[in-house]
Design a protein around this motif. Structure first.
Motif, short mmCIF file in Angstrom:
data_model
loop_
_atom_site.label_atom_id
_atom_site.label_comp_id
_atom_site.label_asym_id
_atom_site.label_seq_id
_atom_site.Cartn_x
_atom_site.Cartn_y
_atom_site.Cartn_z
N THR A 1 0.85 -1.19 0.00
CA THR A 1 0.00 0.00 0.00
C THR A 1 0.88 1.24 0.00
OG1 THR A 1 -0.10 -0.05 2.40
CG2 THR A 1 -1.95 -1.03 1.23
N MET A 2 0.49 2.22 -0.81
CA MET A 2 1.24 3.47 -0.83
C MET A 2 0.27 4.64 -0.89
SD MET A 2 2.84 3.03 -4.65
CE MET A 2 4.00 4.33 -4.45
N GLU A 3 0.64 5.73 -0.26
CA GLU A 3 -0.20 6.91 -0.29
C GLU A 3 0.51 8.02 -1.08
OE1 GLU A 3 -2.18 5.90 4.01
OE2 GLU A 3 -1.57 7.97 3.65
N LEU A 4 -0.16 8.46 -2.15
CA LEU A 4 0.44 9.47 -3.05
C LEU A 4 -0.54 10.63 -3.18
CD1 LEU A 4 1.50 7.02 -5.88
CD2 LEU A 4 3.09 8.24 -4.40
N LYS A 5 0.00 11.84 -3.45
CA LYS A 5 -0.90 12.97 -3.66
C LYS A 5 -1.09 13.17 -5.16
CE LYS A 5 -2.13 17.31 -1.51
NZ LYS A 5 -1.81 18.25 -0.46
N ILE A 6 -1.79 12.22 -5.79
CA ILE A 6 -2.09 12.34 -7.22
C ILE A 6 -3.51 11.86 -7.43
CG2 ILE A 6 0.26 12.07 -8.14
CD1 ILE A 6 -0.40 9.08 -8.50
N ALA A 7 -4.04 12.08 -8.60
CA ALA A 7 -5.40 11.63 -8.91
C ALA A 7 -5.39 10.11 -9.04
CB ALA A 7 -5.89 12.26 -10.20
#
Lengths: 310, 250
Positions: free
Chosen positions: A229-235
């Motif tokens: 799991t990864m959290e990114l600030k993209i759409a």
């Protein structure tokens, strides 16, 4: 220590145990898992000589469970499900009776009585009547009864059933200690317990063995084992199109979080580690990254995977 | 033998380390005293040719309480263990099934024999208190207590069998009363239909009522002795196999 070959048990038309085979080596602590009604208790009852097998054979310490039942029973310490006890007896009196029944006498019986009551933490309730004891203490009395004749093999049917978390911990610690010098076969529903105490797991469902291996091997062979799991600030759409282009990535799902970030679940092929390449990719594209973790599968998922009905 | 002894004393203790055994003892002593005193009153009213022992055990009140002792003594033996699940612990310990059956049987049999101690002292007290020569001979006393021991042996075995059939104490008790009642009624057939019917010798052979009458006159007949001992062994044999069958049925 235990060799089971094609053991079956039939209750009328219902086939409770269907040709199961597995082995337990001396010194192993084996967790025997399965959903309710999978045939766990029936198998344990056959091993202890309470029920006869319909077909197949089993040997304990080289002795046939059917033909040499009496000898086998001397080598087993068995704690049945729900721990039936003579509730009108006192703790010490009960243990003395059981010890004598299992062939101990004189000073040997006295020392063993002291030892098991010490091990199981029963010394201060030894004069109490069993019917006044709480479930946790009754469970300990059952365990002390199973231990009293120093059996080579301990068979415990749901030893932590119905206990509160503290009592479960205490019993688990006791089992861990006992595992140092005994072979233990224990059935349970509580999977975290198995992960912590057992070095082998046998999972059965509908009377058949679904898996028999060490917990680690089982987990690493799981399909879902590789999940990052990864959290990114993209759409979400951007990630879902770009991430699957990496090698070994099989599937990507996304979940928008409330603060504008997006959490991606990246499914990868078993036994590969994609985290470094994922981090490099995020850096290369200039995506803000705040969390990256591999979700370790646990025994629960293995269990659900192997025994679910859909 | 050691296993048998351990189990036997555990069972015996379970009668006398609880109020249960003492209650039955008290009840039995009371009923024995009542039937003796009723019979003694009868002796006051009219002269009798029979002895006091014979008349006491021929009183109809005897069978009423006597037949109810057995279900009370035996109904929980196996049914309680199978209800509570302790049978599993017992049979997975290194014990043989016959150890279990015989230890339970003999524990309740010994308890049953203890129930008759007060009756024995009642007859002894009669002479001490009244200071008249006893209206019975010691042979009659020996006879009546031997037949009580023999009947008890069989009836306790019936109770064990009934208790083994079910895991409910109540049902076990009812079944035991049923078996005892039928056995008693079979013995009464010659009383109702006379001894002209073809099977009359058979029915009088198994009639506990007639055995009691014979023995309480001081006649020790070997036929009932053989009858009770063989049927007891057979009933225990069936009980053993019933208990084993539950474990070994296919």
């Amino acid at each position: 220590m235990i060799e089971i070959v094609n053991l079956s048990k039939r209750y009328g038309r219902h086939l409770a145990v269907d040709e199961i085979s597995f082995e337990v080596q001396r010194g192993e602590v084996v967790g025997f898992l399965g959903p309710n009604g999978a045939g766990k208790t029936t198998t344990l009852r056959m091993l202890t000589g309470y029920l006869p097998p319909s077909s197949g054979a089993a040997r304990i310490a080289g002795l046939d469970i059917f033909r040499e039942s009496l000898e086998v029973r001397k080598k087993i310490g068995y704690m049945p499900e729900n721990v039936p006890l003579y509730i009108e007896m006192r703790v010490k009196e009960y243990l003395r009776f059981r010890g004598a029944l299992k062939g101990l006498s004189g000073s040997k019986l006295r020392t063993r009585l002291g030892e098991v009551m010490e091990t199981c933490g029963l010394t201060h309730v030894r004069r109490k009547m069993i019917k006044t004891l709480s479930k946790g203490y009754r469970q300990r009395v059952g365990l002390a009864d199973a231990l009293i004749h120093e059996p080579e093999l301990l068979i415990l049917d749901e030893p932590t059933n119905g206990l509160d978390p503290n009592q479960i911990r205490a019993i688990r610690r006791l089992i861990q200690d006992l595992g140092q010098e005994h072979t233990i076969l224990l059935s349970t529903h509580i999977l975290s317990e198995v992960e912590m105490t057992c070095n082998k797991v046998v999972i059965i469902d509908e009377g058949r063995v679904k898996a028999a291996d060490s917990p680690l091997n089982l987990i690493s062979s799981m399909r879902r084992a590789g999940r990052v799991t990864m959290e990114l600030k993209i759409a979400p759409e951007v990630g879902e199109t770009v991430l699957p282009t990496l090698d070994n990535v099989t599937k990507v799902t996304s979940e928008p979080l409330q603060d504008g970030w997006t959490r991606f679940s990246v499914f990868v092929a078993p036994n590969t580690d994609t985290r470094i390449r994922l981090a490099a990719l995020a850096a290369e594209k200039g995506w803000p990254l705040r969390s990256l973790a591999r979700r370790n599968a646990n025994l629960e998922e293995v269990f659900v995977e192997l025994t679910r009905k859909d | 033998m050691r296993t048998f002894r351990i189990l036997f004393f555990k069972e015996l203790k379970s009668y006398f380390l609880s109020p249960f055994g003492w209650l039955i003892c008290g009840f039995a002593a009371l009923m024995q005293a009542l039937s003796l005193s009723t019979t003694m009153k009868g002796f006051l009213d009219s002269p009798r040719s029979e002895s006091l022992v014979f008349a006491t055990f021929q009183a109809p009140t005897f069978w009423f309480y006597f037949l109810f002792l057995f279900p009370v003594l035996t109904m929980r033996l196996f049914s309680e263990e199978s209800r509570a699940g302790t049978l599993e612990g017992l049979l997975t310990a290194p014990v043989k099934t016959w150890h279990v059956v015989l230890s339970k049987y003999f524990a309740s049999y010994v308890t049953y024999l203890i129930l008759w101690i007060p009756a024995f002292f009642h007859f002894k007290l009669f002479t001490i208190i009244t200071n008249v020569p006893p209206p019975f001979s010691s042979g009659e006393l020996v006879g009546v207590f031997s037949i009580l021991a023999l009947m008890g042996a069989l009836f306790i075995a019936f109770g064990c069998l009934a208790s083994c059939l079910t895991s409910s104490q109540i049902i076990a008790g009812v079944v035991c009363v049923g078996i005892l009642f039928v056995h008693f009624l079979l013995g009464l057939i010659t009383f109702f239909y006379g001894d002209q019917i073809d099977a009359a010798p058979f029915f009088s052979f198994i009639s506990s009522r007639e055995h009691l009458a014979t023995f309480s006159r001081g006649l020790i007949d070997t036929r009932p002795i053989i009858y009770y001992l063989t049927t007891t062994s057979f009933t225990l044999f069936i009980t053993h196999h019933l208990l084993d069958y539950r474990r070994w049925k296919p």
